[in-house]
Scaffold this motif. Structure first.
Motif, PDB file in Angstrom:
ATOM      1  N   ALA A 284      37.557  46.642  26.369  1.00 30.45           N
ATOM      2  CA  ALA A 284      38.042  47.674  27.286  1.00 30.45           C
ATOM      3  C   ALA A 284      38.093  47.137  28.713  1.00 30.45           C
ATOM      4  O   ALA A 284      39.050  47.399  29.455  1.00 30.45           O
ATOM      5  N   SER A 285      37.073  46.360  29.107  1.00 28.75           N
ATOM      6  CA  SER A 285      37.048  45.773  30.449  1.00 28.75           C
ATOM      7  C   SER A 285      38.209  44.808  30.656  1.00 28.75           C
ATOM      8  O   SER A 285      38.734  44.684  31.763  1.00 28.75           O
ATOM      9  N   CYS A 286      38.616  44.118  29.576  1.00 29.12           N
ATOM     10  CA  CYS A 286      39.772  43.218  29.680  1.00 29.12           C
ATOM     11  C   CYS A 286      41.014  43.992  30.095  1.00 29.12           C
ATOM     12  O   CYS A 286      41.828  43.506  30.891  1.00 29.12           O
ATOM     13  N   GLY A 287      41.183  45.199  29.565  1.00 28.25           N
ATOM     14  CA  GLY A 287      42.334  46.008  29.921  1.00 28.25           C
ATOM     15  C   GLY A 287      42.296  46.469  31.358  1.00 28.25           C
ATOM     16  O   GLY A 287      43.319  46.499  32.047  1.00 28.25           O
ATOM     17  N   TYR A 288      41.111  46.821  31.837  1.00 30.23           N
ATOM     18  CA  TYR A 288      40.972  47.311  33.207  1.00 30.23           C
ATOM     19  C   TYR A 288      40.931  46.185  34.238  1.00 30.23           C
ATOM     20  O   TYR A 288      41.550  46.279  35.299  1.00 30.23           O
ATOM     21  N   PHE A 289      40.162  45.134  33.934  1.00 29.17           N
ATOM     22  CA  PHE A 289      39.820  44.146  34.956  1.00 29.17           C
ATOM     23  C   PHE A 289      40.181  42.715  34.553  1.00 29.17           C
ATOM     24  O   PHE A 289      39.541  41.765  35.004  1.00 29.17           O
ATOM     25  N   GLY A 290      41.202  42.559  33.720  1.00 25.74           N
ATOM     26  CA  GLY A 290      41.586  41.230  33.268  1.00 25.74           C
ATOM     27  C   GLY A 290      42.606  40.550  34.151  1.00 25.74           C
ATOM     28  O   GLY A 290      43.177  39.523  33.754  1.00 25.74           O
ATOM     29  N   ASP A 291      42.850  41.079  35.357  1.00 25.55           N
ATOM     30  CA  ASP A 291      43.845  40.469  36.244  1.00 25.55           C
ATOM     31  C   ASP A 291      43.359  39.157  36.844  1.00 25.55           C
ATOM     32  O   ASP A 291      44.132  38.219  37.051  1.00 25.55           O
ATOM     33  N   VAL A 292      42.053  39.082  37.140  1.00 31.10           N
ATOM     34  CA  VAL A 292      41.453  37.858  37.671  1.00 31.10           C
ATOM     35  C   VAL A 292      40.273  37.485  36.774  1.00 31.10           C
ATOM     36  O   VAL A 292      39.355  38.284  36.594  1.00 31.10           O
ATOM     37  N   VAL A 293      40.298  36.276  36.221  1.00 32.05           N
ATOM     38  CA  VAL A 293      39.281  35.857  35.260  1.00 32.05           C
ATOM     39  C   VAL A 293      38.654  34.540  35.717  1.00 32.05           C
ATOM     40  O   VAL A 293      39.356  33.591  36.063  1.00 32.05           O
ATOM     41  N   TYR A 294      37.345  34.532  35.703  1.00 36.67           N
ATOM     42  CA  TYR A 294      36.579  33.332  36.046  1.00 36.67           C
ATOM     43  C   TYR A 294      35.996  32.765  34.750  1.00 36.67           C
ATOM     44  O   TYR A 294      35.306  33.470  34.006  1.00 36.67           O
ATOM     45  N   ILE A 295      36.301  31.514  34.448  1.00 42.45           N
ATOM     46  CA  ILE A 295      35.787  30.858  33.248  1.00 42.45           C
ATOM     47  C   ILE A 295      34.455  30.206  33.592  1.00 42.45           C
ATOM     48  O   ILE A 295      34.412  29.172  34.263  1.00 42.45           O
ATOM     49  N   ASP A 296      33.368  30.810  33.133  1.00 44.69           N
ATOM     50  CA  ASP A 296      32.026  30.326  33.437  1.00 44.69           C
ATOM     51  C   ASP A 296      31.575  29.364  32.327  1.00 44.69           C
ATOM     52  O   ASP A 296      31.142  29.789  31.258  1.00 44.69           O
ATOM     53  N   ASN A 297      31.691  28.080  32.590  1.00 51.68           N
ATOM     54  CA  ASN A 297      31.295  27.063  31.604  1.00 51.68           C
ATOM     55  C   ASN A 297      30.040  26.308  32.048  1.00 51.68           C
ATOM     56  O   ASN A 297      29.819  25.148  31.682  1.00 51.68           O
ATOM     57  N   THR A 298      29.212  26.976  32.846  1.00 50.36           N
ATOM     58  CA  THR A 298      27.999  26.356  33.392  1.00 50.36           C
ATOM     59  C   THR A 298      27.125  25.768  32.292  1.00 50.36           C
ATOM     60  O   THR A 298      26.644  24.633  32.395  1.00 50.36           O
ATOM     61  N   CYS A 299      26.910  26.557  31.236  1.00 47.12           N
ATOM     62  CA  CYS A 299      26.015  26.108  30.163  1.00 47.12           C
ATOM     63  C   CYS A 299      26.589  24.903  29.428  1.00 47.12           C
ATOM     64  O   CYS A 299      25.854  23.977  29.074  1.00 47.12           O
ATOM     65  N   LEU A 300      27.892  24.901  29.198  1.00 44.16           N
ATOM     66  CA  LEU A 300      28.514  23.813  28.455  1.00 44.16           C
ATOM     67  C   LEU A 300      28.557  22.536  29.287  1.00 44.16           C
ATOM     68  O   LEU A 300      28.192  21.457  28.808  1.00 44.16           O
ATOM     69  N   SER A 301      28.988  22.652  30.540  1.00 43.73           N
ATOM     70  CA  SER A 301      29.142  21.449  31.371  1.00 43.73           C
ATOM     71  C   SER A 301      27.806  20.837  31.752  1.00 43.73           C
ATOM     72  O   SER A 301      27.709  19.632  31.987  1.00 43.73           O
ATOM     73  N   ASN A 302      26.743  21.637  31.795  1.00 44.83           N
ATOM     74  CA  ASN A 302      25.420  21.129  32.156  1.00 44.83           C
ATOM     75  C   ASN A 302      24.536  20.862  30.940  1.00 44.83           C
ATOM     76  O   ASN A 302      23.317  20.719  31.072  1.00 44.83           O
ATOM     77  N   ARG A 303      25.154  20.841  29.771  1.00 47.58           N
ATOM     78  CA  ARG A 303      24.466  20.498  28.527  1.00 47.58           C
ATOM     79  C   ARG A 303      23.264  21.407  28.258  1.00 47.58           C
ATOM     80  O   ARG A 303      22.160  20.944  27.951  1.00 47.58           O
ATOM     81  N   TYR A 304      23.469  22.703  28.362  1.00 43.56           N
ATOM     82  CA  TYR A 304      22.413  23.650  28.018  1.00 43.56           C
ATOM     83  C   TYR A 304      22.198  23.636  26.505  1.00 43.56           C
ATOM     84  O   TYR A 304      23.048  23.199  25.736  1.00 43.56           O
TER      85      TYR A 304
ATOM     86  N   SER B 170      44.438  50.312  43.247  1.00 45.36           N
ATOM     87  CA  SER B 170      43.860  51.271  42.296  1.00 45.36           C
ATOM     88  C   SER B 170      42.576  50.732  41.676  1.00 45.36           C
ATOM     89  O   SER B 170      41.668  51.500  41.355  1.00 45.36           O
ATOM     90  N   ARG B 171      42.481  49.415  41.526  1.00 51.45           N
ATOM     91  CA  ARG B 171      41.311  48.843  40.846  1.00 51.45           C
ATOM     92  C   ARG B 171      40.023  49.044  41.648  1.00 51.45           C
ATOM     93  O   ARG B 171      38.927  48.808  41.121  1.00 51.45           O
ATOM     94  N   TRP B 172      40.116  49.467  42.923  1.00 50.49           N
ATOM     95  CA  TRP B 172      38.919  49.730  43.726  1.00 50.49           C
ATOM     96  C   TRP B 172      38.589  51.219  43.809  1.00 50.49           C
ATOM     97  O   TRP B 172      37.599  51.592  44.424  1.00 50.49           O
ATOM     98  N   LYS B 173      39.414  52.071  43.215  1.00 47.96           N
ATOM     99  CA  LYS B 173      39.208  53.512  43.368  1.00 47.96           C
ATOM    100  C   LYS B 173      38.077  54.014  42.474  1.00 47.96           C
ATOM    101  O   LYS B 173      37.880  53.518  41.363  1.00 47.96           O
ATOM    102  N   LYS B 174      37.381  55.037  42.949  1.00 47.42           N
ATOM    103  CA  LYS B 174      36.234  55.566  42.215  1.00 47.42           C
ATOM    104  C   LYS B 174      36.647  56.213  40.892  1.00 47.42           C
ATOM    105  O   LYS B 174      35.845  56.281  39.964  1.00 47.42           O
ATOM    106  N   ASP B 175      37.887  56.693  40.786  1.00 46.00           N
ATOM    107  CA  ASP B 175      38.356  57.295  39.537  1.00 46.00           C
ATOM    108  C   ASP B 175      39.373  56.389  38.849  1.00 46.00           C
ATOM    109  O   ASP B 175      40.261  56.852  38.142  1.00 46.00           O
ATOM    110  N   TYR B 176      39.224  55.090  39.037  1.00 45.56           N
ATOM    111  CA  TYR B 176      40.207  54.129  38.515  1.00 45.56           C
ATOM    112  C   TYR B 176      40.374  54.228  37.000  1.00 45.56           C
ATOM    113  O   TYR B 176      41.478  54.237  36.477  1.00 45.56           O
TER     114      TYR B 176
END
Length: 668
Positions: A255-275, A597-603
């Motif tokens: 559901a969040s992808c539908g609302y907030f999928g316009d800007v996506v940050y790929i967090d690969n911290t664990c993979l790149s730092n060999r977690y 609209s993505r910042w509105k309280k009733d978004y």
């Protein structure tokens, strides 16, 4: 309708001469039991939740074969049929020792074999028209015999001879779809011996997991699949059948992808730092400026192939909706994968990631402190490309670092990380374009370098619950309270009624800082377009004040205002300089195009992602489910606001269910 059945395996279902056949569409298990196997080697894995079969007969035959090998017989305990037909849609298969004899059978001469054994499998037809195992109990409360060669009634000698002929046409096939089954011993291979500590170079084409991790993944995904109504997952196996990559996204993340999928940050911290946990997370930002999870993956390594698989899996999950902007670390494998899967998205490098590596990459240089300050100034304080080029040129020449490999590669990629080059890219606050701003790992404080995978799977839900609680509390606060105004500016009053509390605070700071802008003058006029120069006193190094100039374009006809600092594209709201120009021209309200609209309280009430109700596919049940689920989720979001909202939402659900039942009764 429930039917109690007291039958054992029918004559035609002997396991001799049967095989499990692979299909191309989904992962399957393949067995050939026509030829004997060495003692101790299992021909059939134990039944597991998530197994799917082409038909009821296939499911029954499989359990019967497994039972024969394990040393017990099978009985059909219950069956369920549709009301107006004899079409079976559910069943429970159990050990023949399940239950106890009925009173009327006690005096019969047959020896009592019932022990109340709990071993069973429960299954039913799902949307795919296949039979899926929903519940399994393996434990028996009695001794098991050796392999039972007569777990079914004897066949005629002619039939037996026919099966032993080995003709493919005579061999019964059981189609077993193993969409989610992984062996407990290791990476999908029942004979693998998982090592206790991960070794990153040993198996570059499969997940390096500890013993039991595969079973933990399997159990976790099974549970989510059964309890989460819109859960999505994909698993990737290599040619040897070992687990290579995994992707999953629960209903709230979808559901969040539908609302907030316009800007996506790929967090690969664990993979790149060999977690210990090779995690990659898709992260967005919600209407409160909080980070939200949009999906997770476990990858076998930092390769273009693994990232490409992961991105395609996520794209399938979100029905092909590409992000407007994707933010990543500087990684060649990521670049290649994004170029292939998201060719139309704006791919940018995280400046905060680059700044974190400055001490590591430049710390050994003789004039490190001076170089770092010059680097920061070039990155954060230049407003024009010519200024950045001059500052960078001064740094490399003055400090003699023109041949520094890392700095040279950074300069080559400058159009993807330096803010001065990214003013037309929308970041929704994930840009980190000001000193001190950071993109923290989404699971920060929940996973560290030595966190085992099993522990992470437990902490995963804790992290999501905490994030959900924060968002819910922010929703309630934004809707039920009015922020205190600090100025008499009409812009502040206007957006205090629209924005969520946190976003309004950020905009409110820009309104307050309008008073640090002491001069607004015209530089150039070209018809309706005017270039203004806004002077601002800013706090510089050493607590000293300095004056900076900002050029702002204003189009009176189109009600368009653009500042050279590009605050709107970086953060999603107008800056103090643009507000000064609007105020200078007698504009009393922020133009609607600059109120996202993505910042509105009733978004979430105003924006309903991917509804498409006017173009419903008459045969696509998956589309029906997704649209119904999103509609229901919207009612749930609104229903949690207050007790009255909750009661109204609950009543609406009950009324809707009754109406659906009425449709079903009319069809019958």
């Amino acid at each position: 309708m429930e039917v109690e059945e007291e039958k054992e395996a029918p004559p035609g279902n002997d396991c001799d001469g049967q095989s499990l056949k692979e299909t191309d569409s989904e992962p399957t298990e393949s067995f050939d039991v026509r030829n004997g196997l060495p003692d101790g080697k299992k021909e059939f894995d134990a039944p597991a939740v998530g197994m799917e079969f082409e038909s009821y007969d296939d499911a029954y035959n499989y359990y019967n074969c497994y039972a024969k090998e394990a040393g017990f017989r099978v009985r059909v305990k219950n069956s369920w049929f549709k009301r107006n037909s004899r079409e079976k849609y559910g069943a429970v298969l159990c050990c023949s020792s399940q239950g106890f004899k009925r009173i009327k059978d006690v005096n019969r001469l047959r020896k009592e074999t019932r022990t109340g054994c709990p071993a069973m499998v429960r299954m039913r037809v799902v949307d795919s028209k296949r039979w899926r195992v929903l519940e399994v109990t393996h434990e028996h409360n009695h001794l098991l015999g050796a392999k039972i060669n007569k777990s079914v009634k004897k066949m005629g000698s002619g039939t037996k001879t026919k099966l032993q002929s080995g003709s493919d046409a005579d061999v019964r096939t059981i189609k077993l779809y193993r969409a989610l089954v992984i062996d407990a011993g290791g990476n999908g291979n029942p004979n693998s011996n998982a090592v206790a500590v991960r070794k990153f170079s040993d198996h570059p084409n499969q997940l390096n997991l500890r013993k039991g991790d595969s079973q933990a993944i399997y159990n976790y995904l099974c549970r989510l699949q059964l309890t989460n109504p819109n859960f999505f997952y994909l698993m990737d196996f290599n040619d040897e059948g070992h687990l290579r990559n995994v992707f999953w996204c629960d209903s709230r993340c979808r559901a969040s992808c539908g609302y907030f999928g316009d800007v996506v940050y790929i967090d690969n911290t664990c993979l790149s730092n060999r977690y210990e946990t090779p995690l990659v997370a898709f992260v967005g930002v919600n209407h409160h400026g909080q980070t939200v999870l949009l999906g997770c993956g476990l990858l076998s390594g930092e390769t273009s192939e693994s990232y490409t698989w992961l991105f395609k899996a996520w794209l399938t999950c979100v029905s092909g909706q590409c992000p407007q902007t994707i933010i990543t670390d500087r990684c060649k494998a990521l670049q290649n994968a994004i170029a292939e899967v998201f060719p139309k998205s704006n791919h940018r490098f995280s400046l905060s990631f680059i700044m974190k590596r400055v001490p590591e990459k430049l710390g050994g240089l003789r004039n490190y402190d001076a170089i770092r300050k010059t680097f920061v100034k070039a990155a954060f304080e230049t407003l024009k490309v010519i200024e950045f080029e001059a500052a960078w040129g001064f740094m490399v020449q003055h400090f003699g670092v023109a041949d520094h490999e890392w700095l040279r590669s950074l300069y080559e990629d400058r159009a993807q990380w330096a803010p001065v080059y990214l003013k037309d890219t929308f970041f929704a606050g994930l840009s980190a374009s000001r000193p001190g701003e950071n993109l923290s790992p989404f699971f920060d404080k929940y996973v560290h370098k030595q966190t085992p995978l099993k522990e992470f799977l437990d902490k995963y839900e804790l992290a999501l619950q905490k994030k959900l609680k924060e968002e819910t509390l922010a929703d309630i606060e934004s809707r039920n309270t009015s922020p205190a105004l600090k100025t008499r500016c009409s812009f502040e009053l206007q957006l205090s009624k629209l924005y969520t509390r946190e976003i309004f605070k950020r905009f409110q700071l820009e309104v307050e800082e309008m008073y640090s802008c002491f001069s607004t003058t015209q530089l150039h006029v070209d018809g309706p377009i005017i270039i203004f120069l806004v002077k601002e006193r800013v706090l510089a190094e050493g607590n000293r004040r300095e004056i900076r100039d900002y050029e702002v374009l204003y189009d009176r006809t189109a009600s368009e205002v653009r500042c050279i600092c590009s605050c709107f594209n970086f953060y999603g709201y107008l800056c103090r300089h643009a507000l000064c120009v609007l105020n200078f021209n007698g504009v009393e309200e922020v133009p609607s195009k600059y109120i996202l609209s993505r910042w509105k309280k009733d978004y979430k009430r105003l924006y309903f992602p991917d509804q498409g109700s006017n173009n419903v596919d008459v045969v696509d049940r998956v589309q029906w489910f997704n649209q119904l689920y999103r509609s229901a989720l919207q009612v749930v979001e609104e229903g949690a606001i207050s007790l009255d909202h909750y009661k109204a939402a609950l009543q609406a659900f009950e009324e809707s269910l009754n109406r659906v039942h009425e449709v079903e009764e009319k069809q019958e």
